[in-house]
Structures are given as C-alpha cells and as structure tokens.
Enzyme design. Sequence first.
Site, mmCIF file in Angstrom:
data_model
loop_
_atom_site.group_PDB
_atom_site.id
_atom_site.type_symbol
_atom_site.label_atom_id
_atom_site.label_comp_id
_atom_site.label_asym_id
_atom_site.label_seq_id
_atom_site.Cartn_x
_atom_site.Cartn_y
_atom_site.Cartn_z
ATOM 1 N N ASP A 269 0.860 -1.190 0.000
ATOM 2 C CA ASP A 269 0.000 0.000 0.000
ATOM 3 C C ASP A 269 0.893 1.235 0.000
ATOM 4 O O ASP A 269 1.248 1.765 1.040
ATOM 5 C CB ASP A 269 -0.902 -0.039 1.238
ATOM 6 N N HIS A 270 1.266 1.681 -1.204
ATOM 7 C CA HIS A 270 2.243 2.768 -1.364
ATOM 8 C C HIS A 270 1.643 3.942 -2.127
ATOM 9 O O HIS A 270 0.700 3.793 -2.906
ATOM 10 C CB HIS A 270 3.468 2.265 -2.123
ATOM 11 N N GLY B 63 4.266 2.591 9.072
ATOM 12 C CA GLY B 63 4.434 3.370 7.859
ATOM 13 C C GLY B 63 5.830 3.862 7.560
ATOM 14 O O GLY B 63 6.777 3.681 8.332
ATOM 15 N N GLU B 64 5.944 4.522 6.394
ATOM 16 C CA GLU B 64 7.205 5.106 5.936
ATOM 17 C C GLU B 64 6.964 6.529 5.439
ATOM 18 O O GLU B 64 5.923 6.823 4.840
ATOM 19 C CB GLU B 64 7.808 4.286 4.780
ATOM 20 N N ASN C 56 5.693 7.331 1.778
ATOM 21 C CA ASN C 56 4.289 7.339 1.383
ATOM 22 C C ASN C 56 3.446 8.348 2.143
ATOM 23 O O ASN C 56 2.474 8.871 1.611
ATOM 24 C CB ASN C 56 3.697 5.940 1.595
ATOM 25 N N SER D 20 8.751 -5.346 14.571
ATOM 26 C CA SER D 20 10.196 -5.360 14.343
ATOM 27 C C SER D 20 10.972 -5.462 15.649
ATOM 28 O O SER D 20 12.191 -5.577 15.647
ATOM 29 C CB SER D 20 10.628 -4.099 13.599
ATOM 30 N N GLY D 21 10.272 -5.421 16.785
ATOM 31 C CA GLY D 21 10.908 -5.498 18.089
ATOM 32 C C GLY D 21 9.866 -5.783 19.152
ATOM 33 O O GLY D 21 8.701 -6.050 18.861
ATOM 34 N N THR E 295 9.071 -8.985 8.061
ATOM 35 C CA THR E 295 9.719 -9.214 6.764
ATOM 36 C C THR E 295 11.097 -9.842 6.914
ATOM 37 O O THR E 295 11.792 -10.042 5.912
ATOM 38 C CB THR E 295 9.851 -7.888 5.987
#
Length: 320
Positions: free
Chosen positions: A37-38, A106-107, A110, A172-173, A190
């Site tokens: 979803d980008h 998110g990033e 985007n 991620s943690g 991932t």
Amino acid sequence: MVSVGYTLMCEQAGPKELVDHAVRAEAAGFDHLVMSDHYYPWLESQGHSPYAWSVLGAVAHATSRAALMSFVTCPIRRYHPAVVAQKASTLGVLSDGRFTLGLGAGENLNEHVVGGWPHVQQRHEMFEEALQIIRPLLNGETLTFSGNHFDVPDAYLWDRPDTPVPMAVAASGRQSATLAAEYADGMIATDPEPHLVEMYEQAGGAGRPRYGQVAICYGPDEAECRKIAHDQFRWFGLGWKVNTDLPDTDSFAAATRSVREEDVAAGLSCGPDVDKHVAAFKKFVDAGFTHVALVQVGGDTQPMFLDWAQDELLPRLRDL
C-alpha cells in the site's frame, strides 16, 4: 502446513496488471495474496504505485478462493484510522470474508504527501491510538474516541462481513510485537527472525498467525536476475530504520548508490535454481511463520514466474 502466498507489489505493476496477476496466482494454487500500500515506489525504475484499495476491491471481485491482505497499510497520516476500518470492512464484504487488514507504522516515502512525518515516538503513539479505534469498529461497536492524536466523535460501520475482519500488525521489536499481541489477530514481519515470533508469543500471541514475506528473482538467466534485483530492489538491505525516514525515490537512489549487484544477490535468491528459492522460503518456516508470501522482483516477469511456480516451486513448498 504453511500457507504459501504471492505478493501483488504495487510498486512494480499497474492496476490492471495487478488484477491479472492475482487471478493467475489464485489459479496457480497460491493460498493467499498480499498487497503493498504505497503512494511512491521505492525506486524510480520500479515505475508504479496505484491506489492499493481500489485494486484490492477489483481483486476481491475477480478471485474467489485465495485469502487477501493489505501488507501493510499505515493508519496514522495518509488515512484516518476510522476510514481504514471502513475500507477494511467493505473489503471483508466484497471478498466474502477472505480479507485480513495488515497494519504498520508506515514510511515517510508514502505518508509525507499529506504533511510532515512525525518523529518515531509520536508515530508509535499514533499507531497505538489507531489500533484502539480500528479494532472496536471492525467488531461492530459504535465508537466515540478522544486521544492525543485522533478524535472520533461518533463512528459506526454499516457494512460488515459476517465475521469481523481480522487484523495483523507489523512487528520489528518487543514494543511492536506486544502491540500485535494486544490488539491484533496476527503478527507480520519481513525478516525470518525467530526471536520476533518468541516475543509475540510471550506477549500473548501464541497460536495466532505469523505472516512473513520473502523476495526472490526467478528467471532462466541468473545474471539477468541479479541485474533486475539490483535495479529494483537494492533498497531492501537498508533496513527499516532507514527505510521509514527517507522521503522519496531520489533519496533511496542516493542511499543505495554504493550497493553492488553481488551485495543484493547475497541477500536475495536469483536465477533458475529452485533449491535456492525453496531455501529462502524455508528460513521463515524454520523461524515459526505460518504464512509466507513470495515477492517476485521484476514487474514484467510475473506471468513467467507464476507459470513456473505452479509447475516447479509450489509442489516443493508444499513439502516443507
């Protein structure tokens, strides 16, 4: 048996092609389909980024068996969490209960299109508030919510599938694994890291799905596959602490300028050797993941890959 998935990667194919790939993947025998979803591709050479939710609606209509999933949607900037809940519930209806809402923090790539990218602590706070909004709405509750970042004066979802749409949260943690266990029905990662699965289970997620994703580049010519992987996927080795903050394709091009073909090939299986691709997939199985989606790097290679996967790869993965 591990559920074998296929990734509909919005960054490397247009909307009509993605629907066609979904139909082909279901026919080939893949168990589930996940969609990125980008708003931007990672690199300009990938060349695409259609609106994932429009494509998911079309995929839900064009397929009938495979489970569907967003992989992943960020509910803190580009989308308000109450709207994410509405979209997910609608997909649940359109797909006859086959959709799972995958969520992550998110990033910048985007989310900056709607304004400034919050610092990491604020993002985590926003993400937890988003989960507190989405979960009850999917469950059919009327919600009034007032937080530090989001307000929902009054919300109710009028169209919902018979069974509430399940959620999965990217981890991620320890902090994100705990959020996944507290609010969601599954965990996403991932990297094939057993400690992520352990942290998720320790936080209360034992017995729930764990979703992974592995990128490969299949093709008859290994050298050509290495070129494609370097051209379109060299960003993958930067790690999420870098990937979450870079704002655009130029930034990713600059950050990966010194990455060589051999660097990419060392972390991504390339070429015709089915054993290499099975081994890459098996890392996630050995780490305790229950669902693993393949990414075939290279938008133009998808039909070839899907034919090969049906005949050669999927039978091998079924034996793991």
